[in-house]
Motif scaffolding. Structure first.
Motif, mmCIF file in Angstrom:
data_model
loop_
_atom_site.group_PDB
_atom_site.id
_atom_site.type_symbol
_atom_site.label_atom_id
_atom_site.label_comp_id
_atom_site.label_asym_id
_atom_site.label_seq_id
_atom_site.Cartn_x
_atom_site.Cartn_y
_atom_site.Cartn_z
ATOM 1 N N ASN A 153 44.771 37.837 29.576
ATOM 2 C CA ASN A 153 43.727 38.320 30.632
ATOM 3 C C ASN A 153 42.292 38.110 30.186
ATOM 4 O O ASN A 153 41.558 37.616 30.935
ATOM 5 C CB ASN A 153 44.053 39.804 31.210
ATOM 6 C CG ASN A 153 43.445 40.059 32.390
ATOM 7 O OD1 ASN A 153 43.766 39.397 33.424
ATOM 8 N ND2 ASN A 153 42.439 40.899 32.489
ATOM 9 N N ASP A 191 51.560 41.145 35.755
ATOM 10 C CA ASP A 191 50.144 40.719 35.256
ATOM 11 C C ASP A 191 50.215 39.971 33.987
ATOM 12 O O ASP A 191 50.946 40.288 33.119
ATOM 13 C CB ASP A 191 49.349 42.016 35.094
ATOM 14 C CG ASP A 191 49.047 42.828 36.436
ATOM 15 O OD1 ASP A 191 49.669 42.445 37.323
ATOM 16 O OD2 ASP A 191 48.579 44.019 36.350
ATOM 17 N N PHE A 192 49.093 39.391 33.697
ATOM 18 C CA PHE A 192 48.851 38.607 32.512
ATOM 19 C C PHE A 192 48.752 39.938 31.173
ATOM 20 O O PHE A 192 48.204 41.023 31.658
ATOM 21 C CB PHE A 192 47.547 37.884 32.259
ATOM 22 C CG PHE A 192 47.436 36.558 32.813
ATOM 23 C CD1 PHE A 192 48.636 36.274 33.920
ATOM 24 C CD2 PHE A 192 46.778 35.485 32.627
ATOM 25 C CE1 PHE A 192 48.755 34.981 34.414
ATOM 26 C CE2 PHE A 192 46.935 34.261 32.979
ATOM 27 C CZ PHE A 192 47.800 33.869 33.977
ATOM 28 N N THR A 228 41.766 41.378 36.737
ATOM 29 C CA THR A 228 43.111 41.233 36.372
ATOM 30 C C THR A 228 43.551 39.941 37.062
ATOM 31 O O THR A 228 43.357 39.365 38.109
ATOM 32 C CB THR A 228 44.218 42.589 36.958
ATOM 33 O OG1 THR A 228 43.722 43.617 36.422
ATOM 34 C CG2 THR A 228 45.415 42.020 36.612
ATOM 35 N N ARG A 261 47.348 38.100 37.745
ATOM 36 C CA ARG A 261 48.846 38.216 37.846
ATOM 37 C C ARG A 261 49.439 37.045 38.502
ATOM 38 O O ARG A 261 48.850 36.190 39.303
ATOM 39 C CB ARG A 261 49.107 39.301 38.569
ATOM 40 C CG ARG A 261 48.575 39.367 40.029
ATOM 41 C CD ARG A 261 48.931 40.674 40.761
ATOM 42 N NE ARG A 261 48.379 42.128 40.162
ATOM 43 C CZ ARG A 261 47.291 42.160 40.249
ATOM 44 N NH1 ARG A 261 46.601 41.939 41.203
ATOM 45 N NH2 ARG A 261 46.811 43.531 39.687
#
Length: 238
Positions: free
Chosen positions: A161, A155-156, A141, A143
């Motif tokens: 992501n 978070d993306f 992840t 972020r």
């Protein structure tokens, strides 16, 4: 538990290469002997690679591998330490501190020094960020985090992501002192990000908006630069 770090480490990481030449945290002292009370950033050098202390407030969930050596010289123990760093040198670690492999990572990317985790920030043999950090296939992840206290912001998205995970390790690495010179001091607004790995550890990175680039040091591709900016806007659209 996810290995949490604050934005302070992202700032320190961006200055390590330049500061290592002075031997202390930003103090370019006019005298030859700086004394044992110098305020050092905790770094070490091993097999030509410079590492910084990335232990953070919580122990990293990473195992120790085999012993590979030990610290043979500590600047903090010397009244008149030699300039720069040589293999086996450290700034704050005690002489004799044992060095170990980090399970799951190349020695050129991460080391255990005693019970402290050290992460590569300068490797003259690295061509890509993956060469430096050994992260390909290990990112879970990405972020944004706060530049004030390191707390999570967002978070993306899953799509962003996936792109970041694919493209970030392939970026061309260049030593930070080169990036610093080419961008005339790496001035510009910064975003703080955290890459969480599948093993629960994490890496703090910094993004410069004026000269789109990251630290650990690499220029962003146009695709990644646009992606980071688009994801940043989503924080304020919530």
């Amino acid at each position: 538990m996810r290995f949490k770090k604050t934005a302070l480490w992202a700032i320190i990481a961006g200055l390590l290469t330049a500061l290592a030449l002075t031997g202390c945290t930003g103090k370019i002292l006019p005298v030859k002997c700086i004394g044992v009370d110098a305020d050092y950033i905790s770094i070490l050098q091993w097999e030509g690679v410079m590492y910084y202390d990335d232990t953070g407030p919580d122990p990293a969930p990473l195992g120790k591998g085999k012993e590979i050596g030990k610290i043979t010289y500590s600047k903090s123990e010397q009244k008149c330490p030699h300039a720069g760093l040589q293999d086996g040198d450290a700034t704050n670690l005690k002489t004799g501190t044992l060095l170990y492999e980090v399970e799951g990572y190349k020695t050129s990317a991460r080391l255990w020094a005693g019970d402290r985790l050290y992460e590569a920030r300068n490797n003259p043999d690295a061509n890509t960020l993956n060469d430096l950090l050994d992260i390909e296939g290990k990112i879970q992840t990405v972020r944004f985090v706060s530049g004030n206290d390191g707390s999570d912001l967002m978070d993306f998205t899953p799509e962003a992501n996936a792109v970041f995970i694919r493209e970030f390790p392939k970026l061309e690495y260049l030593p930070f002192e080169q990036l610093y010179k080419q961008t005339k001091g790496w001035v510009g607004d910064k975003y703080w990000l955290e890459i969480e790995m599948t093993d629960g550890s994490s890496i703090g990175i910094t993004y410069n908006t004026l000269s789109p680039s990251f630290n650990p040091s690499a220029y962003a591709t146009p695709e990644l630069a646009e992606l980071v900016e688009q994801q940043r806007k989503l924080i304020y659209a919530q």
